[in-house]
Design an enzyme around this catalytic site. Structure first.
Site, mmCIF file in Angstrom:
data_model
loop_
_atom_site.group_PDB
_atom_site.id
_atom_site.type_symbol
_atom_site.label_atom_id
_atom_site.label_comp_id
_atom_site.label_asym_id
_atom_site.label_seq_id
_atom_site.Cartn_x
_atom_site.Cartn_y
_atom_site.Cartn_z
ATOM 1 N N SER A 259 -4.587 -11.055 5.061
ATOM 2 C CA SER A 259 -4.515 -10.432 6.463
ATOM 3 C C SER A 259 -3.124 -10.768 7.036
ATOM 4 O O SER A 259 -2.457 -9.986 7.780
ATOM 5 C CB SER A 259 -5.641 -10.680 7.303
ATOM 6 O OG SER A 259 -5.731 -12.089 7.640
ATOM 7 N N HIS B 175 -8.096 -5.341 4.293
ATOM 8 C CA HIS B 175 -6.757 -4.658 4.367
ATOM 9 C C HIS B 175 -6.287 -3.853 3.093
ATOM 10 O O HIS B 175 -5.206 -3.715 2.785
ATOM 11 C CB HIS B 175 -5.702 -5.893 4.749
ATOM 12 C CG HIS B 175 -5.878 -6.524 5.962
ATOM 13 N ND1 HIS B 175 -5.335 -6.163 7.393
ATOM 14 C CD2 HIS B 175 -6.617 -7.639 6.125
ATOM 15 C CE1 HIS B 175 -5.800 -6.910 8.165
ATOM 16 N NE2 HIS B 175 -6.613 -7.793 7.627
ATOM 17 N N LYS C 263 -10.089 -1.055 10.280
ATOM 18 C CA LYS C 263 -8.741 -0.700 9.927
ATOM 19 C C LYS C 263 -8.484 0.688 9.604
ATOM 20 O O LYS C 263 -8.221 1.552 10.089
ATOM 21 C CB LYS C 263 -8.659 -2.205 9.053
ATOM 22 C CG LYS C 263 -8.809 -3.356 9.927
ATOM 23 C CD LYS C 263 -8.633 -4.674 9.418
ATOM 24 C CE LYS C 263 -8.625 -5.777 10.550
ATOM 25 N NZ LYS C 263 -9.368 -6.908 10.049
HETATM 26 C C1 LIG Z 1 -10.580 -7.753 10.718
HETATM 27 C C2 LIG Z 1 -10.897 -8.636 9.552
HETATM 28 C C3 LIG Z 1 -12.313 -8.634 9.312
HETATM 29 C C4 LIG Z 1 -13.469 -8.389 10.233
HETATM 30 O O1 LIG Z 1 -13.683 -7.197 10.409
HETATM 31 P P1 LIG Z 1 -14.089 -6.680 11.883
HETATM 32 O O2 LIG Z 1 -14.718 -5.409 11.584
HETATM 33 O O3 LIG Z 1 -12.768 -6.542 12.786
HETATM 34 O O4 LIG Z 1 -15.141 -7.623 12.417
HETATM 35 C C5 LIG Z 1 -12.805 -9.566 8.136
HETATM 36 N N1 LIG Z 1 -11.823 -9.988 7.297
HETATM 37 C C6 LIG Z 1 -10.527 -9.713 7.394
HETATM 38 C C7 LIG Z 1 -9.750 -10.414 6.213
HETATM 39 C C8 LIG Z 1 -9.962 -9.150 8.554
HETATM 40 O O5 LIG Z 1 -8.633 -9.011 8.589
#
Ligand SMILES: *Cc1c(COP(=O)(O)O)cnc(C)c1O
Length: 405
Positions: free
Chosen positions: A193, A221, A252
């Protein structure tokens, strides 16, 4: 002022002194390349909306339709009477998209990690994490009570050493019923991330098979961005079939909100019975589930493929244009880190960019290690080539500031 507030103010002051104080900024526009932050229009390179779906008409319309048909709230947890049509459709759409037997959506990715790891592991077990996995995985690993070990980032040799140790720990732990106690779970992200670099998933999958461990991969991601069917990096590297637990977010590239786990029917049935963050929590609002389903369908369509192609065009322009400013790990990712070092410096550079009309967030401890603060630029398919060029120009003009550690 009572003692409680005095104590908290003291703690907040300490954060300020370290350059670690955080505060909310009000955004008065949809998530898109141009946002209004605290009243100022900025070119936005801070979102994870990789395919530009957060404000896509198809997703908005799906949400509105779900509100009209199913109301604003779900009214109950999934297992009581809150498993509405849109939730069921989302789970089915996710399984079809990921090419797995089944899938289960959660209210967030964070909740999916917590519920899943804590359902699978207990005190007799071992959990092995890449050094740089997301906070939700670290928190889940701590909460589940298993012995936790951390391997050096993206280092299969270090992982193997820990797997050898783990195999010794669980030797001879067969239960009377023929089952095995002392399970080992390896957890990594596929695309990381904060640096956008990729895990050596083939090597990791080989190792976990060799030592009889289970593997969970976080595709937060990567979902929607890699592989022939845009299922993620696990698809691109041909290892999906070796991963017991595929994990991702709907917030995302998929443009909505929520998290998911995909895998075998047995895994999903088990989570419905055991994942506490799923069981003891109100089902997401129907609009969120419907928007996520529309996001999944969009990504699978030819439009989704075109968005992905656009995204990689922008990534290439930025990587080429930024050259020396960034520490690009080479392989393609929409996350472009610009290392700064000191926390206060990163905040200053980010503020200077805002003055130039560009929003690139400063990422600091505890999101990354102390002294490794950085700008984290994320580009999306919704950015134009001209907008990417604007970011390049602004970063170059601050180059001295950026490279002065
Ligand atoms: C954003 C993220 C999460 C969590 O997801 P949410 O739906 O925002 O709670 C988990 N792992 C990684 C690597 C992330 O970037």
């Amino acid at each position: 002022m009572n003692e409680f507030e005095r104590e908290l103010k003291k703690r907040l002051e300490a954060l300020r002194e370290e350059g670690l104080y955080r505060e909310l900024r009000r955004v008065d526009s949809p998530q898109s390349p141009r946002i209004t932050v605290n009243g100022k229009a900025l070119l936005n390179f801070g979102s994870n909306d990789y395919l530009g779906l957060a404000n896509e008409p198809a997703l908005k319309e799906a949400a509105i339709k779900a509100v009209k048909e199913y109301g604003a709230g779900a009214g109950a947890s999934r297992l009581i009477c809150g498993s509405l049509g849109p939730h069921q459709e989302l789970d089915e759409a996710l399984a079809a998209f990921k090419g797995t037997e089944a899938a289960l959506s959660f209210s967030t990715g964070y909740a999916a990690a917590m519920g899943t790891i804590c359902a699978l592991l207990g005190r007799d077990d071992i959990v092995i994490l890449d050094k740089l996995v997301h906070a939700c995985i670290v928190d889940a690993a701590r909460l589940c009570g298993a012995k936790m070990r951390v391997f050096a980032h993206n280092d299969p040799d270090d992982l193997e050493n820990i797997l050898i140790w783990a195999a010794r720990q669980s030797a001879g732990k067969e239960t009377a019923g023929g089952g095995t106690r002392g399970r080992t779970l390896v957890v990594t992200e596929s695309v990381f991330s904060m640096d956008g670099d990729q895990a050596p998933l083939r090597e990791i999958a080989e190792l976990k098979e060799k030592y009889g461990a289970w593997l969970m991969v976080d595709e937060a991601h990567a979902t929607g961005l890699y592989g022939e069917n845009r299922r993620g990096l696990t698809e691109e590297l041909g290892v999906s079939g070796q991963i017991e637990i595929q994990f991702g977010t709907l917030g995302k590239a998929l443009g909505a909100s929520g998290g998911y786990i995909s895998g075998s029917r047995a895994l999903i049935d088990y989570l419905v019975n055991k994942a506490r963050s799923f069981i003891f929590s109100t089902a997401p609002v129907p609009a969120a589930a419907a928007a996520a389903t529309a996001g999944v369908r969009f990504v699978q369509s030819s439009k989704g493929e075109r968005r992905r192609a656009l995204l990689w065009e922008r990534v290439k322009e930025l990587q080429e244009g930024l050259g020396g400013c960034s520490s690009m790990p080479g392989k393609g990712s929409a996350i472009i880190p610009v290392p700064i070092g000191e926390e206060t410096k990163a905040v200053e550079v980010s503020a200077a960019l805002r003055e130039l009309g560009i929003f690139i967030p400063a990422i600091r401890y505890p999101t990354v290690a102390r002294g490794q603060a950085r700008l984290r630029l994320t580009v999306t398919a919704a950015h134009s080539a001209a907008e990417a060029a604007e970011a390049i120009t602004a970063l170059r003009s601050l180059r001295n500031g950026v490279s002065g550690k």
